[in-house]
Design a protein around this motif. Structure first.
Motif, PDB file in Angstrom:
ATOM      1  N   GLN A   1      -4.739  -0.891  -6.221  1.00  0.00           N
ATOM      2  CA  GLN A   1      -3.984  -2.138  -5.873  1.00  0.00           C
ATOM      3  C   GLN A   1      -3.903  -2.213  -5.199  1.00  0.00           C
ATOM      4  O   GLN A   1      -2.922  -3.888  -4.344  1.00  0.00           O
ATOM      5  CB  GLN A   1      -3.224  -2.678  -7.157  1.00  0.00           C
ATOM      6  CG  GLN A   1      -4.355  -2.568  -8.371  1.00  0.00           C
ATOM      7  CD  GLN A   1      -5.489  -3.690  -9.271  1.00  0.00           C
ATOM      8  OE1 GLN A   1      -5.327  -4.428  -8.276  1.00  0.00           O
ATOM      9  NE2 GLN A   1      -5.816  -3.049  -9.007  1.00  0.00           N
ATOM     10  N   GLY A   2      -3.807  -2.338  -3.728  1.00  0.00           N
ATOM     11  CA  GLY A   2      -3.069  -2.610  -2.511  1.00  0.00           C
ATOM     12  C   GLY A   2      -1.574  -1.665  -2.366  1.00  0.00           C
ATOM     13  O   GLY A   2      -1.528  -1.968  -1.039  1.00  0.00           O
ATOM     14  N   GLU A   3      -1.167  -0.782  -3.154  1.00  0.00           N
ATOM     15  CA  GLU A   3       0.251  -0.132  -2.804  1.00  0.00           C
ATOM     16  C   GLU A   3       0.507   1.408  -1.817  1.00  0.00           C
ATOM     17  O   GLU A   3      -1.539   1.524  -1.615  1.00  0.00           O
ATOM     18  CB  GLU A   3       0.493   0.487  -3.712  1.00  0.00           C
ATOM     19  CG  GLU A   3       0.003   1.915  -5.025  1.00  0.00           C
ATOM     20  CD  GLU A   3      -1.032   1.436  -5.273  1.00  0.00           C
ATOM     21  OE1 GLU A   3      -2.195   2.428  -6.389  1.00  0.00           O
ATOM     22  OE2 GLU A   3      -1.959   0.741  -5.487  1.00  0.00           O
ATOM     23  N   ASP A   4       1.144   1.448  -0.802  1.00  0.00           N
ATOM     24  CA  ASP A   4       1.544   2.302  -0.514  1.00  0.00           C
ATOM     25  C   ASP A   4       1.277   3.644  -1.272  1.00  0.00           C
ATOM     26  O   ASP A   4       1.660   4.284  -2.023  1.00  0.00           O
ATOM     27  CB  ASP A   4       3.133   2.475   0.183  1.00  0.00           C
ATOM     28  CG  ASP A   4       3.266   1.444   1.138  1.00  0.00           C
ATOM     29  OD1 ASP A   4       2.146   0.333   1.537  1.00  0.00           O
ATOM     30  OD2 ASP A   4       4.068   1.434   1.424  1.00  0.00           O
ATOM     31  N   LEU A   5       0.004   4.470  -0.381  1.00  0.00           N
ATOM     32  CA  LEU A   5      -0.059   6.047  -1.660  1.00  0.00           C
ATOM     33  C   LEU A   5       1.212   6.719  -0.742  1.00  0.00           C
ATOM     34  O   LEU A   5       1.016   7.186   0.713  1.00  0.00           O
ATOM     35  CB  LEU A   5      -1.096   6.447  -0.602  1.00  0.00           C
ATOM     36  CG  LEU A   5      -2.782   5.137  -2.388  1.00  0.00           C
ATOM     37  CD1 LEU A   5      -3.976   5.442  -1.469  1.00  0.00           C
ATOM     38  CD2 LEU A   5      -1.930   5.128  -3.509  1.00  0.00           C
TER      39      LEU A   5
ATOM     40  N   MET B   1      -1.389  -0.164   3.480  1.00  0.00           N
ATOM     41  CA  MET B   1      -2.491  -0.780   4.105  1.00  0.00           C
ATOM     42  C   MET B   1      -2.696  -1.206   5.732  1.00  0.00           C
ATOM     43  O   MET B   1      -3.827  -1.860   5.964  1.00  0.00           O
ATOM     44  CB  MET B   1      -2.858  -2.097   2.855  1.00  0.00           C
ATOM     45  CG  MET B   1      -4.143  -2.732   3.140  1.00  0.00           C
ATOM     46  SD  MET B   1      -4.726  -4.378   2.482  1.00  0.00           S
ATOM     47  CE  MET B   1      -4.238  -3.460   0.318  1.00  0.00           C
ATOM     48  N   ALA B   2      -1.361  -1.427   5.930  1.00  0.00           N
ATOM     49  CA  ALA B   2      -1.612  -1.905   7.297  1.00  0.00           C
ATOM     50  C   ALA B   2      -1.367  -0.805   8.074  1.00  0.00           C
ATOM     51  O   ALA B   2      -2.540  -1.297   9.302  1.00  0.00           O
ATOM     52  CB  ALA B   2       0.303  -2.483   7.618  1.00  0.00           C
ATOM     53  N   ASP B   3      -1.927  -0.217   7.878  1.00  0.00           N
ATOM     54  CA  ASP B   3      -2.211   1.121   8.997  1.00  0.00           C
ATOM     55  C   ASP B   3      -3.752   1.713   8.625  1.00  0.00           C
ATOM     56  O   ASP B   3      -4.905   1.877  10.013  1.00  0.00           O
ATOM     57  CB  ASP B   3      -1.618   2.700   8.790  1.00  0.00           C
ATOM     58  CG  ASP B   3       0.030   2.902   9.371  1.00  0.00           C
ATOM     59  OD1 ASP B   3       0.147   1.718   9.658  1.00  0.00           O
ATOM     60  OD2 ASP B   3       0.778   2.642   8.689  1.00  0.00           O
ATOM     61  N   HIS B   4      -4.502   1.410   7.601  1.00  0.00           N
ATOM     62  CA  HIS B   4      -5.702   1.386   7.253  1.00  0.00           C
ATOM     63  C   HIS B   4      -6.396   0.038   6.126  1.00  0.00           C
ATOM     64  O   HIS B   4      -6.285   0.218   5.818  1.00  0.00           O
ATOM     65  CB  HIS B   4      -5.488   2.945   6.305  1.00  0.00           C
ATOM     66  CG  HIS B   4      -4.967   3.854   6.683  1.00  0.00           C
ATOM     67  ND1 HIS B   4      -5.552   5.551   7.247  1.00  0.00           N
ATOM     68  CD2 HIS B   4      -3.654   4.085   6.766  1.00  0.00           C
ATOM     69  CE1 HIS B   4      -4.720   6.147   6.960  1.00  0.00           C
ATOM     70  NE2 HIS B   4      -3.685   5.335   6.349  1.00  0.00           N
TER      71      HIS B   4
ATOM     72  N   ASP C   1      -9.400  -0.294   6.049  1.00  0.00           N
ATOM     73  CA  ASP C   1     -10.165  -0.615   5.213  1.00  0.00           C
ATOM     74  C   ASP C   1      -9.499  -0.361   3.756  1.00  0.00           C
ATOM     75  O   ASP C   1     -10.879  -0.683   2.968  1.00  0.00           O
ATOM     76  CB  ASP C   1     -11.214  -0.015   5.588  1.00  0.00           C
ATOM     77  CG  ASP C   1     -13.004  -0.247   4.570  1.00  0.00           C
ATOM     78  OD1 ASP C   1     -13.592  -0.963   5.328  1.00  0.00           O
ATOM     79  OD2 ASP C   1     -13.038   0.936   4.258  1.00  0.00           O
ATOM     80  N   LEU C   2      -8.273   0.058   3.737  1.00  0.00           N
ATOM     81  CA  LEU C   2      -7.966   0.042   2.245  1.00  0.00           C
ATOM     82  C   LEU C   2      -7.941  -1.511   1.827  1.00  0.00           C
ATOM     83  O   LEU C   2      -8.004  -1.572   0.951  1.00  0.00           O
ATOM     84  CB  LEU C   2      -6.869   0.868   2.315  1.00  0.00           C
ATOM     85  CG  LEU C   2      -6.374   1.980   2.436  1.00  0.00           C
ATOM     86  CD1 LEU C   2      -5.111   2.353   2.516  1.00  0.00           C
ATOM     87  CD2 LEU C   2      -7.383   2.454   1.045  1.00  0.00           C
ATOM     88  N   LYS C   3      -7.752  -2.959   2.858  1.00  0.00           N
ATOM     89  CA  LYS C   3      -7.893  -4.056   1.734  1.00  0.00           C
ATOM     90  C   LYS C   3      -9.513  -3.875   0.976  1.00  0.00           C
ATOM     91  O   LYS C   3      -9.603  -5.222  -0.042  1.00  0.00           O
ATOM     92  CB  LYS C   3      -7.997  -4.788   2.980  1.00  0.00           C
ATOM     93  CG  LYS C   3      -9.414  -5.116   3.894  1.00  0.00           C
ATOM     94  CD  LYS C   3      -8.726  -6.205   5.042  1.00  0.00           C
ATOM     95  CE  LYS C   3      -9.625  -6.942   6.023  1.00  0.00           C
ATOM     96  NZ  LYS C   3     -10.221  -5.474   6.979  1.00  0.00           N
ATOM     97  N   ASN C   4     -10.324  -3.266   1.544  1.00  0.00           N
ATOM     98  CA  ASN C   4     -12.017  -3.827   0.905  1.00  0.00           C
ATOM     99  C   ASN C   4     -11.749  -2.498  -0.350  1.00  0.00           C
ATOM    100  O   ASN C   4     -13.098  -2.927  -0.613  1.00  0.00           O
ATOM    101  CB  ASN C   4     -12.797  -3.275   2.003  1.00  0.00           C
ATOM    102  CG  ASN C   4     -12.831  -4.456   3.014  1.00  0.00           C
ATOM    103  OD1 ASN C   4     -12.660  -5.723   2.317  1.00  0.00           O
ATOM    104  ND2 ASN C   4     -13.301  -3.942   4.273  1.00  0.00           N
ATOM    105  N   GLN C   5     -11.243  -1.674  -0.977  1.00  0.00           N
ATOM    106  CA  GLN C   5     -10.578  -0.518  -2.068  1.00  0.00           C
ATOM    107  C   GLN C   5     -10.187  -1.538  -3.127  1.00  0.00           C
ATOM    108  O   GLN C   5      -9.946  -0.243  -3.468  1.00  0.00           O
ATOM    109  CB  GLN C   5     -10.457  -0.119  -1.773  1.00  0.00           C
ATOM    110  CG  GLN C   5     -11.258   0.785   0.135  1.00  0.00           C
ATOM    111  CD  GLN C   5     -12.830   1.074  -0.361  1.00  0.00           C
ATOM    112  OE1 GLN C   5     -12.909   1.732  -1.197  1.00  0.00           O
ATOM    113  NE2 GLN C   5     -12.939   1.688   0.681  1.00  0.00           N
ATOM    114  N   ILE C   6      -9.516  -2.590  -3.061  1.00  0.00           N
ATOM    115  CA  ILE C   6      -9.181  -2.796  -4.720  1.00  0.00           C
ATOM    116  C   ILE C   6      -9.862  -2.623  -5.542  1.00  0.00           C
ATOM    117  O   ILE C   6     -10.911  -3.110  -5.769  1.00  0.00           O
ATOM    118  CB  ILE C   6      -8.375  -4.621  -4.315  1.00  0.00           C
ATOM    119  CG1 ILE C   6      -7.595  -4.974  -3.163  1.00  0.00           C
ATOM    120  CG2 ILE C   6      -7.535  -4.535  -4.902  1.00  0.00           C
ATOM    121  CD1 ILE C   6      -6.602  -3.778  -2.744  1.00  0.00           C
TER     122      ILE C   6
END
Length: 417
Positions: free
Chosen positions: A106-110, A122-125, A127-132
């Motif tokens: 859901q966009g959280e830091d992993l 998400m700021a560093d990766h 494409d994570l914004k497309n993975q919600i």
């Protein structure tokens, strides 16, 4: 249009099983494969393919896996090969990999549990914004994941399993090739293309969902040897010329704001020192040289040599030797002669319900060399991200789409035959 339903649990379990097997290659080894442990995965894959009914599946002495899924068509269909590499990068540990599935991202830091300083943001990766809403697989923080390229291996295996279990999907002969040592530039050194018997191939080793890549860097490796002058350090004044310090001066004199990986992008090439060793008497710097233009590779090698000569003006009794070795060349020159291979790949991605992205790779794949060996071979996305690092990740949903794309490619060649 095919109605393909890939089992996400099966694909996830398959990938995790492969990721746990240490297959790291070794650039300093002279054996083939460079590490015997790569064969552990190779034997497993060959056994799984035999169990599927691919009777010619085998692991050869060099660590390559070959297999054929026989045609179920009455047509004369081009023989398509799907290829991925089994080794993982020497840049980060591949031992004791512990894959973690982060469900419903859901966009959280992993935050990775075994080293909580390793955090995927998400700021560093981007494409994570497309993975919600998707399921993200990472390692635990102390190793790479190995999605480069075990995602591709798992996708090919899942696709072949699906085709074997769904004979209503028509296809020609499908060849499978799993290679060792791609990460150290030796992935097809011992590949037997006559035995493989394919007309064309696709490597499944790309990054972003929907990408198809028909252009790579051209690549050379360089070894610069510095011969200094050794002397007893207590009596070295006016005599010693330390090869280690000369090497340091050369590295310091190379460009930093251009022709360097950390300052280049898109079609810009670079000169990259990847290792150094030595003593006062002799030191060695190992470089990789990259550009999309073959002629610029020569210019970059000249830069190393001219920089060395300028530095050595301050060390009149020392000398150098620069050895350049070709590694691979931009596959676009070959693939432009076979536009239908790209067209069919694009069509397969569309049929998987994904927007195709035709692009270049700031790197290389086995397909670069295979293309020049007579097997034209573009690269299809596998979904791997942040490869060669402890932050490496892959999306299960992207892997499903890559698997569907492989199946569609096989079907398209039969359909158009």
């Amino acid at each position: 249009m095919l109605n393909i339903k890939i089992n996400s649990d099966s694909l996830t379990e398959r990938f995790i099983k492969y990721a746990k097997i240490d297959t790291q290659s070794d650039p300093f080894s002279t054996s083939i494969p460079s590490t015997e442990k790569q064969k552990n995965l190779g034997k497993l894959l060959a056994d799984e393919l035999l169990a599927l009914g691919l009777s010619d599946a085998h692991l050869d002495e060099w660590g390559y896996v070959y297999a054929t899924l026989p045609s179920n068509s009455d047509k004369k269909v081009p023989v398509v090969c799907f290829c991925s590499h089994m080794d993982t990068s020497p840049d980060s540990s591949g031992e004791n990999v512990k894959p973690i599935v982060h469900k419903n991202y859901q966009g959280e830091d992993l935050i990775l549990p075994d080293d909580q300083t390793v955090i995927l943001k998400m700021a560093d990766h981007k494409d994570l914004k497309n993975q919600i809403g998707n399921d993200i697989i990472t390692a635990s923080g102390t190793t790479l994941l190995g999605a480069d390229n075990k995602a591709g291996v798992a996708e090919i295996m899942e696709a072949v399993t699906y085709l074997a279990q769904n004979p209503d999907i028509k296809h020609g002969d499908i060849k499978i090739l799993f290679t060792p040592d791609e990460e150290i530039g030796r992935g097809v050194d011992k590949a037997d293309l006559e035995k493989l018997g394919a007309d064309l191939a696709y490597t499944i080793d790309g990054e972003t969902l929907g990408s198809i890549e028909d252009e790579t860097f051209s690549a050379d490796g360089a070894v610069l040897t510095i011969n200094g002058i050794s002397a007893h350090p207590g009596f070295a004044k006016g005599k010693m010329e330390s090869a280690i310090k000369i090497a340091g001066d050369i590295l310091a004199a190379l460009p930093k704001d251009y022709l360097s990986p950390e300052s280049t992008q898109q079609k810009e090439g670079f000169v990259h020192p990847v290792g150094m060793s030595g003593s006062v008497e002799q030191a060695e710097i190992r470089f990789i040289i990259r550009d999309f233009d073959d002629e610029l590779l020569k210019a970059h090698a000249t830069l190393i040599e001219e920089t060395t000569k300028n530095v050595l003006k301050n060390y009149p009794h020392s000398s150098y030797q620069l050895d350049i070795k070709a590694q691979y060349r931009n596959m676009k020159r070959i693939l432009d002669q076979y536009p239908y291979i790209i067209e069919n790949g694009v069509e397969a991605i569309k049929r998987a319900g994904v927007e195709p992205k035709k692009q270049s790779i700031r790197g290389g794949t086995d397909g670069s060399r295979l293309s020049y060996m007579g097997l034209p071979c573009p690269n299809i996305f596998a979904g791997e991200h942040a490869f060669h690092s402890k932050q490496e990740w892959v999306s299960v949903q992207d892997m499903i789409k890559a698997t569907e794309t492989i199946i569609h490619i096989a079907n398209i060649y039969e359909e158009k035959a």
